[in-house]
Design a protein around this motif. Structure first.
Motif, PDB file in Angstrom:
ATOM      1  N   LEU A  83       4.239   8.308   0.359  1.00 26.62           N
ATOM      2  CA  LEU A  83       3.512   7.518   1.501  1.00 26.62           C
ATOM      3  C   LEU A  83       2.090   7.740   1.553  1.00 26.62           C
ATOM      4  O   LEU A  83       1.277   6.861   1.766  1.00 26.62           O
ATOM      5  CB  LEU A  83       4.379   8.008   2.677  1.00 26.62           C
ATOM      6  N   ARG A  84       1.761   9.017   1.286  1.00 32.58           N
ATOM      7  CA  ARG A  84       0.248   9.588   1.592  1.00 32.58           C
ATOM      8  C   ARG A  84      -0.538   8.616   0.791  1.00 32.58           C
ATOM      9  O   ARG A  84      -1.419   8.161   0.883  1.00 32.58           O
ATOM     10  CB  ARG A  84       0.047  10.816   1.636  1.00 32.58           C
ATOM     11  N   GLU A  85      -0.044   8.622  -0.454  1.00 36.43           N
ATOM     12  CA  GLU A  85      -0.856   7.746  -1.342  1.00 36.43           C
ATOM     13  C   GLU A  85      -0.926   6.482  -1.397  1.00 36.43           C
ATOM     14  O   GLU A  85      -2.014   5.616  -1.492  1.00 36.43           O
ATOM     15  CB  GLU A  85      -0.208   8.192  -3.135  1.00 36.43           C
ATOM     16  N   LEU A  86      -0.017   5.871  -1.049  1.00 39.02           N
ATOM     17  CA  LEU A  86       0.236   4.408  -0.539  1.00 39.02           C
ATOM     18  C   LEU A  86      -0.662   4.155   0.458  1.00 39.02           C
ATOM     19  O   LEU A  86      -1.617   3.212   0.530  1.00 39.02           O
ATOM     20  CB  LEU A  86       1.497   3.944  -0.234  1.00 39.02           C
ATOM     21  N   ILE A  87      -0.636   4.843   1.435  1.00 42.69           N
ATOM     22  CA  ILE A  87      -1.575   4.731   2.714  1.00 42.69           C
ATOM     23  C   ILE A  87      -2.908   4.901   2.360  1.00 42.69           C
ATOM     24  O   ILE A  87      -3.810   3.974   2.653  1.00 42.69           O
ATOM     25  CB  ILE A  87      -1.180   5.487   3.879  1.00 42.69           C
ATOM     26  N   ALA A  88      -3.049   5.859   1.615  1.00 42.03           N
ATOM     27  CA  ALA A  88      -4.656   6.122   1.052  1.00 42.03           C
ATOM     28  C   ALA A  88      -5.138   4.862   0.238  1.00 42.03           C
ATOM     29  O   ALA A  88      -6.318   4.337   0.573  1.00 42.03           O
ATOM     30  CB  ALA A  88      -4.599   7.474   0.253  1.00 42.03           C
ATOM     31  N   GLY A  89      -4.439   4.330  -0.309  1.00 40.12           N
ATOM     32  CA  GLY A  89      -4.827   3.318  -1.130  1.00 40.12           C
ATOM     33  C   GLY A  89      -5.017   2.120  -0.248  1.00 40.12           C
ATOM     34  O   GLY A  89      -6.235   1.316  -0.557  1.00 40.12           O
ATOM     35  N   ILE A  90      -4.211   1.792   0.717  1.00 36.41           N
ATOM     36  CA  ILE A  90      -4.512   0.583   1.516  1.00 36.41           C
ATOM     37  C   ILE A  90      -5.797   0.960   2.561  1.00 36.41           C
ATOM     38  O   ILE A  90      -6.479   0.157   2.647  1.00 36.41           O
ATOM     39  CB  ILE A  90      -3.405   0.682   2.661  1.00 36.41           C
ATOM     40  N   GLU A  91      -5.880   2.207   2.834  1.00 39.79           N
ATOM     41  CA  GLU A  91      -7.071   2.379   3.709  1.00 39.79           C
ATOM     42  C   GLU A  91      -8.635   2.364   2.945  1.00 39.79           C
ATOM     43  O   GLU A  91      -9.449   2.117   3.673  1.00 39.79           O
ATOM     44  CB  GLU A  91      -6.908   3.855   4.259  1.00 39.79           C
ATOM     45  N   GLU A  92      -8.398   2.712   1.807  1.00 39.79           N
ATOM     46  CA  GLU A  92      -9.638   2.733   0.870  1.00 39.79           C
ATOM     47  C   GLU A  92      -9.959   1.322   0.662  1.00 39.79           C
ATOM     48  O   GLU A  92     -11.301   0.885   0.559  1.00 39.79           O
ATOM     49  CB  GLU A  92      -9.094   3.156  -0.553  1.00 39.79           C
ATOM     50  N   GLU A  93      -9.361   0.168   0.877  1.00 35.22           N
ATOM     51  CA  GLU A  93      -9.645  -1.230   1.032  1.00 35.22           C
ATOM     52  C   GLU A  93      -9.955  -1.537   2.493  1.00 35.22           C
ATOM     53  O   GLU A  93     -10.232  -2.842   2.463  1.00 35.22           O
ATOM     54  CB  GLU A  93      -8.660  -2.079   0.374  1.00 35.22           C
ATOM     55  N   GLY A  94      -9.921  -0.511   3.303  1.00 31.69           N
ATOM     56  CA  GLY A  94     -10.565  -1.192   4.629  1.00 31.69           C
ATOM     57  C   GLY A  94      -9.212  -1.413   5.509  1.00 31.69           C
ATOM     58  O   GLY A  94      -9.743  -2.194   6.609  1.00 31.69           O
ATOM     59  N   LEU A  95      -7.960  -1.426   4.958  1.00 32.29           N
ATOM     60  CA  LEU A  95      -7.119  -2.127   5.864  1.00 32.29           C
ATOM     61  C   LEU A  95      -6.223  -0.986   6.611  1.00 32.29           C
ATOM     62  O   LEU A  95      -6.239   0.327   6.219  1.00 32.29           O
ATOM     63  CB  LEU A  95      -6.213  -2.937   5.108  1.00 32.29           C
ATOM     64  N   LYS A  96      -5.169  -1.214   7.568  1.00 26.41           N
ATOM     65  CA  LYS A  96      -4.419  -0.345   8.039  1.00 26.41           C
ATOM     66  C   LYS A  96      -3.011  -0.432   7.453  1.00 26.41           C
ATOM     67  O   LYS A  96      -2.647  -1.354   7.074  1.00 26.41           O
ATOM     68  CB  LYS A  96      -4.378  -0.726   9.576  1.00 26.41           C
ATOM     69  N   ALA A  97      -2.248   0.651   7.370  1.00 27.23           N
ATOM     70  CA  ALA A  97      -0.967   0.844   6.906  1.00 27.23           C
ATOM     71  C   ALA A  97      -0.058   0.902   8.160  1.00 27.23           C
ATOM     72  O   ALA A  97      -0.114   1.638   9.024  1.00 27.23           O
ATOM     73  CB  ALA A  97      -0.720   1.952   5.948  1.00 27.23           C
ATOM     74  N   ARG A  98       0.987   0.344   8.042  1.00 26.50           N
ATOM     75  CA  ARG A  98       2.091   0.341   9.052  1.00 26.50           C
ATOM     76  C   ARG A  98       3.442   0.505   8.416  1.00 26.50           C
ATOM     77  O   ARG A  98       3.744  -0.225   7.372  1.00 26.50           O
ATOM     78  CB  ARG A  98       2.056  -0.921  10.020  1.00 26.50           C
ATOM     79  N   ILE A 163      -1.039   0.761  -6.142  1.00 23.42           N
ATOM     80  CA  ILE A 163      -0.187  -0.020  -5.767  1.00 23.42           C
ATOM     81  C   ILE A 163      -0.584  -0.383  -4.132  1.00 23.42           C
ATOM     82  O   ILE A 163      -0.864  -1.384  -3.857  1.00 23.42           O
ATOM     83  CB  ILE A 163       1.370   0.307  -5.731  1.00 23.42           C
ATOM     84  N   GLY A 164      -0.895   0.768  -3.487  1.00 23.75           N
ATOM     85  CA  GLY A 164      -1.465   0.545  -2.213  1.00 23.75           C
ATOM     86  C   GLY A 164      -2.723  -0.287  -2.016  1.00 23.75           C
ATOM     87  O   GLY A 164      -3.130  -1.194  -1.305  1.00 23.75           O
ATOM     88  N   LYS A 165      -3.646  -0.115  -3.128  1.00 19.99           N
ATOM     89  CA  LYS A 165      -4.939  -0.656  -3.007  1.00 19.99           C
ATOM     90  C   LYS A 165      -4.699  -2.249  -3.388  1.00 19.99           C
ATOM     91  O   LYS A 165      -5.385  -3.046  -2.584  1.00 19.99           O
ATOM     92  CB  LYS A 165      -5.845  -0.077  -4.123  1.00 19.99           C
TER      93      LYS A 165
END
Length: 219
Positions: A83-98, A163-165
């Motif tokens: 989960l941490r890696e998925l969220i980190a990938g999403i946040e690196e693109e400037g978006l939020k994870a829910r 994948i998050g990114k």
């Protein structure tokens, strides 16, 4: 090869022990207010999940047993790290994870689609406890998708981050190159039995009448 066989035996033993235990009262999962796994992952249920209104979010849909009855993927990656890696990938693109927990199914395609339909951006990720993962879009059919990663045994933490990114990039309207993964033709025969057992275990906790839950994620 010997190491893999040892890992498989350990997980199979763990699964079989669990299958024989009396902790399968999963029908009450929707009533759980707080769930914890051994590795410090804290998943707090906030209530029924609502459709998001922010176009800068990606919703991660986790399967019924994720972080509660199972806490590692099929290749023993801890759920909190995934989960941490998925969220980190999403946040690196400037978006939020829910994060939401989809209780009505254990099928990764439907989990991903449910997550996408709850996402303000229309992009969601479906994640099974054994690690199989999908990027979905709200207006696609369940068995179509943006990207599917069926070989969970070869997915690494770096791949989960990518994948998050990519999910975030789709949410921004971009067309990213698909995430590169290892294609191990031996993974399927080596892990087929174990994958089936883990999926059976996951499916035991499905409640077709349960609503999807909003989850607060803490480590």
């Amino acid at each position: 090869m010997a190491v893999n066989e040892k890992i498989i035996k350990e997980i199979v033993d763990e699964v079989l022990k669990s299958l024989n235990s009396k902790d399968n009262n999963s029908s009450n999962i929707s009533n759980k207010r707080e769930d914890n796994c051994k590795d410090g992952l804290k998943l707090e249920v906030l209530g029924d999940a609502k459709k998001g209104t922010r176009n800068d979010e990606v919703v991660i849909g986790i399967a019924p047993a994720f972080g509660i009855y199972q806490n590692k993927t099929i290749n023993k990656l801890p759920h909190d790290k995934v989960l941490r890696e998925l969220i980190a990938g999403i946040e690196e693109e400037g978006l939020k994870a829910r994060i939401v927990r989809v209780n009505r199914t254990s099928d990764v395609a439907f989990i991903g689609l449910d997550a996408a339909k709850l996402s303000g951006s229309g992009i969601g990720i479906g994640l099974q406890s054994k690690g199989t993962i999908i990027i979905h879009q709200k207006d696609l059919f369940p068995l179509t998708n943006l990207e599917l990663f069926p070989q969970a045994p070869v997915i690494t933490l770096d791949v989960y981050r990518s994948i998050g990114k990519n999910a975030a990039k789709y949410a921004k309207g971009e067309s990213p190159n698909p995430v590169a993964t290892i294609n191990d033709q031996m993974a399927r025969p080596k892990f087929q039995a174990l994958a089936a057992l883990l999926h059976i275990k996951e499916t035991e906790h499905v409640d077709k009448n349960a609503k999807t839950q909003e989850i607060k994620f803490e480590i």
